[in-house]
Design a protein around this motif. Structure first.
Motif, PDB file in Angstrom:
ATOM      1  N   ALA A  21       0.682  -1.100  -0.134  1.00  0.00           N
ATOM      2  CA  ALA A  21      -0.062   0.038  -0.015  1.00  0.00           C
ATOM      3  C   ALA A  21       0.726   1.213   0.017  1.00  0.00           C
ATOM      4  O   ALA A  21       1.942   1.224   0.500  1.00  0.00           O
ATOM      5  N   VAL A  22       0.226   2.252  -0.670  1.00  0.00           N
ATOM      6  CA  VAL A  22       0.533   3.767  -0.660  1.00  0.00           C
ATOM      7  C   VAL A  22       0.228   4.463   0.622  1.00  0.00           C
ATOM      8  O   VAL A  22      -0.864   4.301   0.733  1.00  0.00           O
ATOM      9  N   ILE A  23       1.298   4.953   1.230  1.00  0.00           N
ATOM     10  CA  ILE A  23       0.575   5.730   2.475  1.00  0.00           C
ATOM     11  C   ILE A  23       0.519   7.224   1.936  1.00  0.00           C
ATOM     12  O   ILE A  23       1.336   7.733   1.357  1.00  0.00           O
ATOM     13  N   LEU A  24      -0.733   7.798   2.020  1.00  0.00           N
ATOM     14  CA  LEU A  24      -1.170   8.822   1.403  1.00  0.00           C
ATOM     15  C   LEU A  24      -1.498   9.994   2.856  1.00  0.00           C
ATOM     16  O   LEU A  24      -2.390   9.757   3.415  1.00  0.00           O
ATOM     17  N   ASP A  25      -0.609  11.076   2.997  1.00  0.00           N
ATOM     18  CA  ASP A  25      -0.772  11.883   4.109  1.00  0.00           C
ATOM     19  C   ASP A  25      -1.407  13.021   3.457  1.00  0.00           C
ATOM     20  O   ASP A  25      -1.114  13.548   2.295  1.00  0.00           O
ATOM     21  N   VAL A  26      -2.628  13.355   4.122  1.00  0.00           N
ATOM     22  CA  VAL A  26      -3.624  14.481   3.528  1.00  0.00           C
ATOM     23  C   VAL A  26      -3.301  15.594   4.332  1.00  0.00           C
ATOM     24  O   VAL A  26      -4.232  16.570   4.218  1.00  0.00           O
ATOM     25  N   ARG A  27      -2.360  15.811   5.153  1.00  0.00           N
ATOM     26  CA  ARG A  27      -2.461  17.076   5.954  1.00  0.00           C
ATOM     27  C   ARG A  27      -1.609  18.266   5.288  1.00  0.00           C
ATOM     28  O   ARG A  27      -1.614  18.092   4.107  1.00  0.00           O
ATOM     29  N   THR A  28      -1.773  19.337   6.044  1.00  0.00           N
ATOM     30  CA  THR A  28      -1.316  20.516   5.324  1.00  0.00           C
ATOM     31  C   THR A  28       0.102  20.441   5.260  1.00  0.00           C
ATOM     32  O   THR A  28       0.883  19.546   5.701  1.00  0.00           O
ATOM     33  N   LYS A  67      -2.147   0.510  -6.650  1.00  0.00           N
ATOM     34  CA  LYS A  67      -1.843   0.145  -5.231  1.00  0.00           C
ATOM     35  C   LYS A  67      -2.908   0.484  -4.172  1.00  0.00           C
ATOM     36  O   LYS A  67      -3.697   1.557  -4.499  1.00  0.00           O
ATOM     37  N   PRO A  68      -3.154  -0.417  -3.466  1.00  0.00           N
ATOM     38  CA  PRO A  68      -3.723   0.159  -2.054  1.00  0.00           C
ATOM     39  C   PRO A  68      -3.513   1.309  -1.645  1.00  0.00           C
ATOM     40  O   PRO A  68      -2.149   1.747  -1.450  1.00  0.00           O
ATOM     41  N   ILE A  69      -4.445   1.871  -0.943  1.00  0.00           N
ATOM     42  CA  ILE A  69      -3.929   3.202  -0.008  1.00  0.00           C
ATOM     43  C   ILE A  69      -4.158   3.189   1.310  1.00  0.00           C
ATOM     44  O   ILE A  69      -5.177   2.502   1.815  1.00  0.00           O
ATOM     45  N   ILE A  70      -3.328   3.770   2.167  1.00  0.00           N
ATOM     46  CA  ILE A  70      -3.616   4.064   3.471  1.00  0.00           C
ATOM     47  C   ILE A  70      -3.509   5.532   3.698  1.00  0.00           C
ATOM     48  O   ILE A  70      -2.464   6.211   3.818  1.00  0.00           O
ATOM     49  N   ALA A  71      -4.909   6.096   3.900  1.00  0.00           N
ATOM     50  CA  ALA A  71      -4.951   7.515   4.218  1.00  0.00           C
ATOM     51  C   ALA A  71      -4.589   7.940   5.537  1.00  0.00           C
ATOM     52  O   ALA A  71      -5.236   7.282   6.602  1.00  0.00           O
ATOM     53  N   ALA A 120     -11.096  11.570   3.183  1.00  0.00           N
ATOM     54  CA  ALA A 120     -10.301  11.255   2.323  1.00  0.00           C
ATOM     55  C   ALA A 120     -10.442   9.742   1.772  1.00  0.00           C
ATOM     56  O   ALA A 120     -10.855   9.349   0.627  1.00  0.00           O
ATOM     57  N   THR A 121     -10.840   8.921   2.947  1.00  0.00           N
ATOM     58  CA  THR A 121     -11.072   7.638   2.589  1.00  0.00           C
ATOM     59  C   THR A 121     -12.664   7.280   1.903  1.00  0.00           C
ATOM     60  O   THR A 121     -12.726   6.656   0.925  1.00  0.00           O
ATOM     61  N   GLN A 122     -13.419   8.101   2.375  1.00  0.00           N
ATOM     62  CA  GLN A 122     -14.760   8.110   2.074  1.00  0.00           C
ATOM     63  C   GLN A 122     -14.751   8.575   0.349  1.00  0.00           C
ATOM     64  O   GLN A 122     -15.178   7.938  -0.292  1.00  0.00           O
ATOM     65  N   PHE A 123     -14.128   9.489   0.349  1.00  0.00           N
ATOM     66  CA  PHE A 123     -14.203  10.038  -1.425  1.00  0.00           C
ATOM     67  C   PHE A 123     -13.306   9.215  -2.329  1.00  0.00           C
ATOM     68  O   PHE A 123     -13.962   8.623  -3.215  1.00  0.00           O
ATOM     69  N   LEU A 124     -12.174   8.421  -1.774  1.00  0.00           N
ATOM     70  CA  LEU A 124     -11.425   7.661  -2.766  1.00  0.00           C
ATOM     71  C   LEU A 124     -12.362   6.312  -2.907  1.00  0.00           C
ATOM     72  O   LEU A 124     -12.434   5.775  -3.849  1.00  0.00           O
ATOM     73  N   THR A 125     -12.863   5.760  -1.789  1.00  0.00           N
ATOM     74  CA  THR A 125     -13.652   4.717  -1.893  1.00  0.00           C
ATOM     75  C   THR A 125     -14.968   4.872  -2.986  1.00  0.00           C
ATOM     76  O   THR A 125     -15.219   4.095  -3.697  1.00  0.00           O
ATOM     77  N   GLN A 126     -15.527   5.927  -2.782  1.00  0.00           N
ATOM     78  CA  GLN A 126     -16.779   6.076  -3.650  1.00  0.00           C
ATOM     79  C   GLN A 126     -16.393   6.408  -5.316  1.00  0.00           C
ATOM     80  O   GLN A 126     -16.797   6.067  -6.047  1.00  0.00           O
ATOM     81  N   GLY A 143     -13.695   4.248  -6.142  1.00  0.00           N
ATOM     82  CA  GLY A 143     -13.240   2.876  -6.702  1.00  0.00           C
ATOM     83  C   GLY A 143     -11.788   2.707  -6.364  1.00  0.00           C
ATOM     84  O   GLY A 143     -11.375   1.727  -7.011  1.00  0.00           O
ATOM     85  N   VAL A 144     -11.372   3.465  -5.277  1.00  0.00           N
ATOM     86  CA  VAL A 144      -9.839   3.226  -4.744  1.00  0.00           C
ATOM     87  C   VAL A 144     -10.057   2.298  -3.722  1.00  0.00           C
ATOM     88  O   VAL A 144     -10.740   2.359  -2.633  1.00  0.00           O
ATOM     89  N   ASP A 145      -9.060   1.267  -3.482  1.00  0.00           N
ATOM     90  CA  ASP A 145      -8.879   0.310  -2.567  1.00  0.00           C
ATOM     91  C   ASP A 145      -8.316   1.115  -1.325  1.00  0.00           C
ATOM     92  O   ASP A 145      -7.042   1.423  -1.331  1.00  0.00           O
ATOM     93  N   VAL A 146      -8.643   1.658  -0.447  1.00  0.00           N
ATOM     94  CA  VAL A 146      -8.588   2.696   0.478  1.00  0.00           C
ATOM     95  C   VAL A 146      -8.841   2.286   1.989  1.00  0.00           C
ATOM     96  O   VAL A 146     -10.133   1.923   2.254  1.00  0.00           O
ATOM     97  N   ILE A 147      -8.025   2.441   3.099  1.00  0.00           N
ATOM     98  CA  ILE A 147      -8.265   2.539   4.305  1.00  0.00           C
ATOM     99  C   ILE A 147      -7.995   3.689   5.036  1.00  0.00           C
ATOM    100  O   ILE A 147      -6.831   4.441   4.766  1.00  0.00           O
ATOM    101  N   ASN A 148      -8.734   4.098   6.293  1.00  0.00           N
ATOM    102  CA  ASN A 148      -8.327   5.196   7.042  1.00  0.00           C
ATOM    103  C   ASN A 148      -7.319   4.596   8.018  1.00  0.00           C
ATOM    104  O   ASN A 148      -7.670   3.747   8.998  1.00  0.00           O
ATOM    105  N   GLY A 149      -5.941   5.043   7.811  1.00  0.00           N
ATOM    106  CA  GLY A 149      -4.982   4.639   8.755  1.00  0.00           C
ATOM    107  C   GLY A 149      -5.066   5.613  10.148  1.00  0.00           C
ATOM    108  O   GLY A 149      -4.272   5.176  11.179  1.00  0.00           O
ATOM    109  N   GLY A 150      -5.798   6.784  10.120  1.00  0.00           N
ATOM    110  CA  GLY A 150      -5.929   7.564  11.154  1.00  0.00           C
ATOM    111  C   GLY A 150      -4.693   8.382  11.372  1.00  0.00           C
ATOM    112  O   GLY A 150      -3.972   8.838  10.476  1.00  0.00           O
ATOM    113  N   PRO A 151      -4.315   8.729  12.705  1.00  0.00           N
ATOM    114  CA  PRO A 151      -3.111   9.302  12.726  1.00  0.00           C
ATOM    115  C   PRO A 151      -1.714   8.886  11.982  1.00  0.00           C
ATOM    116  O   PRO A 151      -1.656   7.610  12.086  1.00  0.00           O
ATOM    117  N   TRP A 152      -0.829   9.788  11.402  1.00  0.00           N
ATOM    118  CA  TRP A 152       0.153   9.197  10.679  1.00  0.00           C
ATOM    119  C   TRP A 152       1.040   8.614  11.468  1.00  0.00           C
ATOM    120  O   TRP A 152       1.687   7.550  10.907  1.00  0.00           O
TER     121      TRP A 152
END
Length: 103
Positions: free
Chosen positions: A24-31, A63-67, A78-84, A86-95
Motif C-alpha cells: 500500500a501507498v501511504i497517503l498523507d492528507v495534512r497541510t 496500489k491500495p492506499i492507507i490515508a 479522504a477514505t470516503q471520497f476515494l472509496t466512492q 473505486g480506490v482500495d483505501v483504508i483510514n490509517g488515522g493519525p500518521w
C-alpha cells in the motif's frame, strides 16, 4: 459512512499491517506545514482539499492506499471520497499509527 464514523476510534494496526504487506501507498492528507513537521518516510503528500483534482494520479499508482492525517478525521474524509471513486483505501488515522509499523 456517517459523520460519527469519521471519529470512530478502533485499533487499525492489523488492517494497516495487511495493507502494508500488499504494498500500500501511504497517503498523507495534512497541510504542507503539518507535513514539514514530520511524516512517514516514503509517504505521498496530497492535501485533502486537492484530492478530487488528483484522483487520476492516485488511481495511476494502482496500489491500495492507507490515508493518514493528524487525528484521523481528514483521512476519514479522504477514505470516503476515494472509496466512492473505486480506490482500495483504508483510514490509517493519525500518521504516527502507520509510521510505527513501517520500519
Amino acid at each position: 459512512m456517517g459523520i460519527f464514523n469519521l471519529f470512530k476510534r478502533r485499533d487499525m494496526s492489523l488492517e494497516i499491517k495487511e495493507y502494508l504487506e500488499k504494498g500500500a501507498v501511504i497517503l498523507d492528507v495534512r497541510t504542507q506545514i503539518e507535513w514539514d513537521e514530520g511524516h512517514t518516510n516514503g509517504a505521498k503528500h496530497i492535501v485533502l482539499n486537492t484530492i478530487p483534482s488528483q484522483i487520476e494520479k492516485i488511481k495511476s499508482w494502482n496500489k491500495p492506499i492507507i490515508a493518514v492525517c493528524r487525528s484521523g478525521a481528514r483521512s476519514g474524509q479522504a477514505t470516503q471520497f476515494l472509496t466512492q471513486n473505486g480506490v482500495d483505501v483504508i483510514n490509517g488515522g493519525p500518521w504516527q499509527n502507520v509510521d510505527e509499523l513501517v520500519a
